[in-house]
Design an enzyme around this catalytic site. Structure first.
Site, PDB file in Angstrom:
ATOM      1  N   ASN A   1       0.836  -1.269   0.054  1.00 28.31           N
ATOM      2  CA  ASN A   1      -0.120  -0.125   0.109  1.00 28.31           C
ATOM      3  C   ASN A   1       0.768   1.148   0.048  1.00 28.31           C
ATOM      4  O   ASN A   1       1.682   1.540   1.078  1.00 28.31           O
ATOM      5  CB  ASN A   1      -0.771  -0.109   1.245  1.00 28.31           C
ATOM      6  N   SER A   2       1.018   2.147  -1.135  1.00 26.80           N
ATOM      7  CA  SER A   2       1.772   2.968  -1.136  1.00 26.80           C
ATOM      8  C   SER A   2       1.106   4.656  -0.799  1.00 26.80           C
ATOM      9  O   SER A   2       1.616   5.416  -0.669  1.00 26.80           O
ATOM     10  CB  SER A   2       2.178   3.353  -2.628  1.00 26.80           C
ATOM     11  N   LYS A   3      -0.100   4.354  -0.466  1.00 30.55           N
ATOM     12  CA  LYS A   3      -0.909   5.504  -0.024  1.00 30.55           C
ATOM     13  C   LYS A   3      -0.596   5.721   1.332  1.00 30.55           C
ATOM     14  O   LYS A   3      -1.479   5.292   2.232  1.00 30.55           O
ATOM     15  CB  LYS A   3      -2.295   5.501  -0.372  1.00 30.55           C
ATOM     16  N   ASN A   4       0.362   6.063   1.850  1.00 29.35           N
ATOM     17  CA  ASN A   4       0.760   5.974   3.275  1.00 29.35           C
ATOM     18  C   ASN A   4       1.733   7.151   3.588  1.00 29.35           C
ATOM     19  O   ASN A   4       2.865   7.090   3.026  1.00 29.35           O
ATOM     20  CB  ASN A   4       1.287   4.583   3.806  1.00 29.35           C
TER      21      ASN A   4
END
Lengths: 317, 334
Positions: free
Chosen positions: B112-115
């Site tokens: 998960n790159s939306k962090n």
């Protein structure tokens, strides 16, 4: 104006059940943002007139346990302080008229200490800079009556340096316009009395272009609509007096279509899974649309109007 | 998001209480405040990892085993910022090789790159590595953008890399490539504006204007319904309304699109913008706008600007109030 109905009672149950649910894997992943969750849930309850279902003393005691010796708050007990959770803590206490349990000077010093030389704000000691943190700092300090602790002029100047040619704002200078960042920048400018610094007509047109055929709002061109933008876009439009430029009936219908009528809760788009975050933004959006039975919310402070009146104007009900 | 993203690792996972290197640690459970309503039954492995993490964190133990433990905790929950914070303290104390961090963040990004934490950590590392990290950071963000071309964190990071570490040389070509893939990509248009106004090699907005106007007008003719390209075009004339009004290419592209009779909203709004800044429309514009009326019963006006507003009110009904306001503000006395 409103065709469908808000399942307010179900949403209250949904929020109360979320607060008690501590054993799911999802709630464990949320552990570090528990104070944000408390703000979303409790503000929703207040907007729906059900804040009295919560034990004030329990909430206050939990919030205070998240405070760090620096004055800032962590997302949960034992977590590091961050400006994000510090605002949530102050907002939650504000809902219950309990800001005075804080050493406000100490909290304000923590927040003010995060201002950088160029006027921007870091989120914590690690130095991440974002216009979100400018809003959080300004909103938090205004609620604590300590805006004098920062250089407001520089803070405003930094926010304006993040303004784009399309009228919107990004997270740092040159960053793409995004409705969430626009809310933060417009909110901070509203609180500091600096709205005259923006081109309201240009920004208003960009914001009203966010309404898509389904009636919902997106956060950037060509993105899908999402209930959370009912808050970010709508509150911004209200702050710059341009809310009549969108179709409010269609937006209200979109939000109401995102409800889970059976189990309560609101989702990002119709038929998706509900969560506390979108339930809050859906209810807050309907509040801005003056939906009957929902208390009015202040578009800049993101708190019920009576709470803001009490704190900022000193008006007791 | 969780360890399930790497099933091999999960199979090999050894409980911390069975690992000799942790035998002296007394795990610390999460304090859930007064009167926890329901006892927590966290997923066992995650719970145990966090209990050991809390023990080392409380003891402020900046050791190699603490570093390894944070890596495991981060993989269970990359959103927990306190774990990332502590990891940086440990890295600093051990003077550890930071190149490992690039691999860790890339691994987490795959899940998960939306962090926010992941990107902040990445920047902290790149800042320490300095210009030697430029190529790697541009590759990393490009990789993420190849999956999601509007990824807000990746674009932010990339802008920071360009400004702090450099690497501007191929950026305009990169924007071009992304816009060829999707001309509606507002992030790529934004990056293009970022490059032409801030690159130390291109001479700034005025030097780039002529070629950029040509490029943008081609894109507009191809897809006249594209909000992003129209706004970019207007941005090229920021603070220079007289050049905006006096470039005949712009009004003629508007006319061309109006005459094609489809997707006219932005062509009409641009025409209004031009007129409000002094552009004198010829009879051709009046005829083109008149031909756009959906029916004869629709209001018509001999003034082309007012007529354009009437058309917009009916073809763009969600924003009818905006177009009405626009008409009253700019053309009331026309």
């Amino acid at each position: 104006m409103f065709m469908a109905e808000l399942a307010a009672r179900k949403h209250v149950q949904f929020i109360l059940s979320k607060a008690k649910e501590k054993d799911s894997y999802e709630s464990v992943l949320m552990e570090h943002i528990r104070l944000n969750g408390a703000y979303w849930g409790l503000t929703t309850l207040d907007l729906l007139g059900k804040l009295d279902t919560v034990d004030v003393n329990e909430v206050v005691s939990e919030v205070l346990q998240c405070q760090h010796e620096s004055g800032g708050f962590g997302g949960n007990i034992g977590h590091d302080p961050h400006i994000l959770y510090t605002l949530s803590a102050v907002q939650v206490l504000a809902l219950f008229d309990k800001v005075d349990v804080l050493d406000t000077e100490k909290v304000a010093n923590y927040v003010a200490g995060l201002q950088n030389e160029d006027g921007s704000f870091s989120g914590d000691m690690w130095g991440e800079v974002d216009t979100r943190f400018s809003y959080i700092a300004i909103c938090c300090l205004a609620l604590l009556h300590h805006l004098d602790k920062i250089n407001v002029e520089k803070a405003v100047y930094y926010i304006l340096s993040c303004k784009n040619h399309d009228g919107g704002f990004g997270c740092t200078p040159g960053g793409e316009s995004h409705a969430g960042q626009i809310f933060c920048c417009v909110g901070a400018l509203a609180i500091t009395g600096s709205l005259h610094c923006i081109d309201k007509d240009l920004l208003g047109w960009w914001l009203c272009e966010r309404q898509v055929k389904a009636g919902g709002l997106n956060g950037r061109p060509e993105k899908l609509p999402d209930v959370c933008y009912s808050w970010w876009v709508l509150s911004s439009l209200i702050m710059i007096d341009r809310v009549h430029w969108i179709n409010k009936e269609k937006l209200a219908k979109f939000i109401l279509d995102c409800q889970d009528i059976e189990n309560g809760g609101i989702s990002d788009r119709p038929d998706d899974a509900c969560d506390a975050y979108h339930t809050y933004f859906g209810v807050a959006g309907l509040s801005l649309l003056e939906y009957p039975g929902v208390k009015p919310i202040d578009p800049a402070y993101a708190l019920p109007v009576d709470v803001v009146n009490r704190i900022i104007l000193g008006i007791k009900e | 998001m969780s360890s399930s993203s790497s099933s091999d690792e999960e199979r090999r996972w050894v409980p911390l209480r069975s690992r000799p290197e942790f035998s002296d640690v007394i795990p610390v459970e999460q304090d859930d405040g007064p009167n926890p309503v329901v006892p927590i039954t966290y997923k066992e492995e995650f719970r145990e990892t966090m209990d050991y993490f809390r023990a080392l964190y409380k003891a402020d133990e900046r050791s190699l085993r603490a570093l390894h433990l944070t890596s495991e905790a981060i993989q269970f929950n990359p959103g927990n910022y306190t774990v990332w914070h502590f990891r940086r303290l440990v890295l600093e104390a051990l003077n550890h090789d930071l190149h490992d961090e690039l691999a860790l963040t890339e691994h987490i990004a795959r899940g998960n790159s939306k962090n926010y934490q992941l990107w902040h950590h990445r920047r902290w590392v790149a800042e320490k590595l300095g210009t030697s990290a430029t190529t790697e950071e541009l590759r990393f963000t490009k990789n993420i953008l190849s999956i999601d071309a509007k990824h807000y964190h990746a674009w932010s990071h990339r802008q920071w890399v360009l400004q702090a570490l450099g690497g501007w040389e191929d950026e305009l070509d990169y924007c071009q490539q992304l816009l060829e893939e999707d001309i509606f990509n507002n992030s790529a248009w934004n990056q293009r504006y970022f490059v032409i106004t801030r690159s130390p090699f291109l001479g700034g907005l005025k030097a780039m204007r002529e070629s950029e106007v040509c490029y943008t007008l081609n894109g507009i003719v191809a897809r006249p319904e594209n909000e992003s390209s129209w706004r970019y075009l207007r941005g090229l004339y920021k603070d220079d309304n007289s050049s905006w009004v006096n470039n005949p290419q712009i009004s003629s592209v508007c006319l061309e699109i109006l005459n094609a009779k489809t997707n006219c909203v932005f062509a009409l709004s641009t025409l209004l913008d031009l007129i409000s800044h002094g552009f004198q429309p010829s009879q051709e514009f009046t005829d083109a706008v008149d031909a756009l009326r959906i029916s004869d019963s629709e209001q018509r006006d001999s003034d082309v600007a007012k007529a354009a507003c009437f058309v917009l009110e009916s073809v763009d009904p969600f924003r009818a109030n905006y177009w009405q306001w626009y008409k009253n503000k700019h053309f009331q006395n026309a």
